[in-house]
Design an enzyme around this catalytic site. Structure first.
Site, PDB file in Angstrom:
ATOM      1  N   CYS A  73       0.839  -1.210   0.000  1.00 44.46           N
ATOM      2  CA  CYS A  73       0.000   0.000   0.000  1.00 44.46           C
ATOM      3  C   CYS A  73       0.871   1.256   0.000  1.00 44.46           C
ATOM      4  CB  CYS A  73      -0.910  -0.023   1.225  1.00 44.46           C
ATOM      5  SG  CYS A  73      -2.031   1.384   1.264  1.00 44.46           S
ATOM      6  N   CYS A  77       0.270   4.985   6.966  1.00 44.16           N
ATOM      7  CA  CYS A  77      -0.365   4.775   8.277  1.00 44.16           C
ATOM      8  C   CYS A  77       0.636   4.076   9.217  1.00 44.16           C
ATOM      9  CB  CYS A  77      -1.636   3.946   8.126  1.00 44.16           C
ATOM     10  SG  CYS A  77      -2.712   4.563   6.802  1.00 44.16           S
ATOM     11  N   CYS A  80       0.371   0.330  10.305  1.00 43.89           N
ATOM     12  CA  CYS A  80      -0.086  -0.700   9.373  1.00 43.89           C
ATOM     13  C   CYS A  80       1.015  -1.576   8.770  1.00 43.89           C
ATOM     14  CB  CYS A  80      -0.881  -0.054   8.244  1.00 43.89           C
ATOM     15  SG  CYS A  80      -1.649  -1.318   7.187  1.00 43.89           S
ATOM     16  N   ARG A 280     -17.874  -2.669  18.129  1.00 50.23           N
ATOM     17  CA  ARG A 280     -17.100  -3.892  17.892  1.00 50.23           C
ATOM     18  C   ARG A 280     -15.771  -3.876  18.639  1.00 50.23           C
ATOM     19  NH1 ARG A 280     -16.807  -4.212  12.472  1.00 50.23           N
ATOM     20  NH2 ARG A 280     -18.928  -4.999  12.518  1.00 50.23           N
TER      21      ARG A 280
HETATM   22  N1  SAM Z   1      -6.684   0.374   3.138  1.00 54.45           N
HETATM   23  C1  SAM Z   1      -7.966   0.687   3.606  1.00 54.45           C
HETATM   24  C2  SAM Z   1      -7.963   1.883   4.526  1.00 54.45           C
HETATM   25  O1  SAM Z   1      -7.005   2.095   5.246  1.00 54.45           O
HETATM   26  O2  SAM Z   1      -8.949   2.625   4.546  1.00 54.45           O
HETATM   27  C3  SAM Z   1      -8.691  -0.451   4.261  1.00 54.45           C
HETATM   28  C4  SAM Z   1      -7.949  -1.461   5.124  1.00 54.45           C
HETATM   29  S1  SAM Z   1      -7.210  -0.819   6.608  1.00 54.45           S
HETATM   30  C5  SAM Z   1      -6.101  -2.111   7.055  1.00 54.45           C
HETATM   31  C6  SAM Z   1      -8.544  -0.850   7.763  1.00 54.45           C
HETATM   32  C7  SAM Z   1      -8.285  -0.392   9.184  1.00 54.45           C
HETATM   33  O3  SAM Z   1      -7.586  -1.389   9.906  1.00 54.45           O
HETATM   34  C8  SAM Z   1      -7.457   0.846   9.400  1.00 54.45           C
HETATM   35  O4  SAM Z   1      -8.157   2.033   9.193  1.00 54.45           O
HETATM   36  C9  SAM Z   1      -7.081   0.701  10.867  1.00 54.45           C
HETATM   37  O5  SAM Z   1      -8.043   1.338  11.685  1.00 54.45           O
HETATM   38  C10 SAM Z   1      -7.091  -0.805  11.099  1.00 54.45           C
HETATM   39  N2  SAM Z   1      -5.731  -1.314  11.354  1.00 54.45           N
HETATM   40  C11 SAM Z   1      -4.745  -1.490  10.457  1.00 54.45           C
HETATM   41  N3  SAM Z   1      -3.624  -1.944  11.040  1.00 54.45           N
HETATM   42  C12 SAM Z   1      -3.905  -2.074  12.363  1.00 54.45           C
HETATM   43  C13 SAM Z   1      -3.145  -2.487  13.488  1.00 54.45           C
HETATM   44  N4  SAM Z   1      -1.868  -2.837  13.380  1.00 54.45           N
HETATM   45  N5  SAM Z   1      -3.760  -2.521  14.691  1.00 54.45           N
HETATM   46  C14 SAM Z   1      -5.055  -2.150  14.811  1.00 54.45           C
HETATM   47  N6  SAM Z   1      -5.815  -1.730  13.783  1.00 54.45           N
HETATM   48  C15 SAM Z   1      -5.252  -1.683  12.575  1.00 54.45           C
HETATM   49 FE1  SF4 Z   2      -2.828   1.235   3.364  1.00 55.35          FE
HETATM   50 FE2  SF4 Z   2      -2.749   0.090   5.740  1.00 55.35          FE
HETATM   51 FE3  SF4 Z   2      -3.196   2.688   5.570  1.00 55.35          FE
HETATM   52 FE4  SF4 Z   2      -5.091   0.945   4.736  1.00 55.35          FE
HETATM   53  S1  SF4 Z   2      -4.346   1.204   6.829  1.00 55.35           S
HETATM   54  S2  SF4 Z   2      -4.376   2.803   3.686  1.00 55.35           S
HETATM   55  S3  SF4 Z   2      -3.774  -0.698   3.953  1.00 55.35           S
HETATM   56  S4  SF4 Z   2      -1.300   1.638   4.950  1.00 55.35           S
END
Ligand code: SAM
Ligand code: SF4
Ligand code: DTB
Length: 333
Positions: A73, A77, A80, A280
């Site tokens: 991606c 973030c 992530c 949730r």
């Molecule tokens: N890429 C898309 C986005 O960010 O909108 C959708 C998938 S993203 C992985 C969905 C959500 O997962 C993120 O907004 C975040 O809140 C949550 N998330 C991702 N990584 C995480 C982590 N390590 N611990 C907890 N929540 C996480």
């Molecule tokens: Fe990409 Fe992860 Fe951010 Fe979703 S949460 S936009 S998968 S970096």
């Protein structure tokens, strides 16, 4: 009068007023911080009272996740594991076929999940991605499951196409309070997220929107996140509260771990301020004791991610969760 000095009856009257006028209650950050500052027993009692007024006290909704496109991606973030710029060991995987998704959804349904949520590691979907996603949504819907997708930011018209395919929920999180947001993500703005949420609403899709706690934020910032969510008009139907899953290689790896009781307090504040929402208890359950999870249910959580995997990280095994629900006398909704 501060919220701390509101009696349970006054609180319930205020909620009744809001039901009659069909307006959502507006909550200031100060109100919510006052909730979070309450003596723990008082807070949980209030949250459980609200919970029982609006929901089946012993029901838990089960959603199963699948990553339909993993890793690589472009966003930054800080939590992530799927961001291309961090070296986390997550293997990139091209988009799954609809057949693979249907097989996974069928298995999830057999194990008792009522909703199937498809996630993709995109900044946002391209038109050809939307075409594939609508095919998947139609196929999962045909199994008789509720459908959810989390695909990043949407462009005008995309939410409508997903709705027409039968998408019931779109997940797009605000993640944290506005003032802490830039510490976590710089490649998209808070406003961009609000804009996507508005498009989802306008298309008639239920909104699933929450955040992550345990990223080094203050209690004030947790109040700020809950205030943003509760003041969306209307507030989301589904509110995932994630506990940060710390993944090696991400900037947030090594953050001081949050006291679990602070997590429980955040759940309680979400329940009190968004009484009708499904709250949730989301990521981070694998690292949580049964006792902390039980407190989250007592504080008003009534939904979980169910299945051995979240998107890329581990979730409790389905059999473990079945035993936990049974131990607590909870039933699947
Ligand atoms: N890429 C898309 C986005 O960010 O909108 C959708 C998938 S993203 C992985 C969905 C959500 O997962 C993120 O907004 C975040 O809140 C949550 N998330 C991702 N990584 C995480 C982590 N390590 N611990 C907890 N929540 C996480
Ligand atoms: Fe990409 Fe992860 Fe951010 Fe979703 S949460 S936009 S998968 S970096
Ligand atoms: C949400 O709020 N939490 C889920 C879902 N929506 C998509 C995702 C949690 C992801 C945890 C890290 C991972 O497994 O990659």
């Amino acid at each position: 009068m501060t919220l701390n000095s509101l009696t349970a009856q006054q609180h319930s009257e205020a909620i009744n007023r809001s039901k009659k006028t069909c307006h959502s209650l507006t909550w200031s950050v100060t109100d919510i911080k006052a909730l979070l500052d309450m003596p723990f027993n008082d807070l949980i009692f209030r949250a459980q009272s609200v919970h029982r007024e609006y929901h089946d006290a012993n029901g838990v909704q089960l959603s199963t996740l699948i990553s339909v496109k993993t890793g690589g991606c472009p966003e930054d973030c800080g939590y992530c594991p799927q961001a291309a710029r961090y070296h986390t060991g997550v293997e990139n995987q091209a988009m799954l076929s609809t057949d693979d998704v249907v097989t996974a959804a069928t298995a999830a349904k057999e194990k008792g999940a009522s909703r199937f949520c498809m996630g993709a590691a995109w900044r946002g979907p391209k038109q050809r991605d939307i075409e594939k996603m609508t095919e998947m949504v139609r196929a999962v819907k045909a199994l008789g499951m509720e459908t959810c997708a989390t695909l990043g930011m949407l462009k005008p018209g995309q939410a409508q196409q997903l709705r027409e395919a039968g998408l019931d929920y779109y997940n797009h999180n605000l993640d944290t309070a506005p003032e802490f947001y830039e510490e976590i993500i710089t490649t998209r703005q808070y406003e961009d997220r609000l804009d996507t949420l508005e498009q989802v609403r306008e298309a008639g899709i239920n909104v699933c929107c929450g955040g992550i706690v345990g990223m080094g934020e203050t209690r004030q910032a947790r109040a700020g996140l809950i205030a943003q969510l509760a003041n969306l008009n209307p507030y989301p139907e589904s509110v995932p509260i994630n506990h940060l899953v710390q993944v090696k290689g991400t900037p947030l790896y090594g953050t001081d771990v949050l006291d679990p009781l602070e997590f429980v307090r955040t759940i309680a504040a979400a329940r009190i301020t968004m009484p009708k929402a499904m709250v949730r208890l989301s990521a981070g359950r694998r690292e949580m004791s049964d006792a902390v999870q039980a407190l989250c249910f007592l504080a008003g959580a009534n939904s979980i991610f169910y299945g051995d995997k979240l998107l890329t990280t581990a979730n409790p095994e389905a059999d473990y969760d079945q035993a936990l629900l049974s131990k607590l006398g909870l039933h699947a909704l």
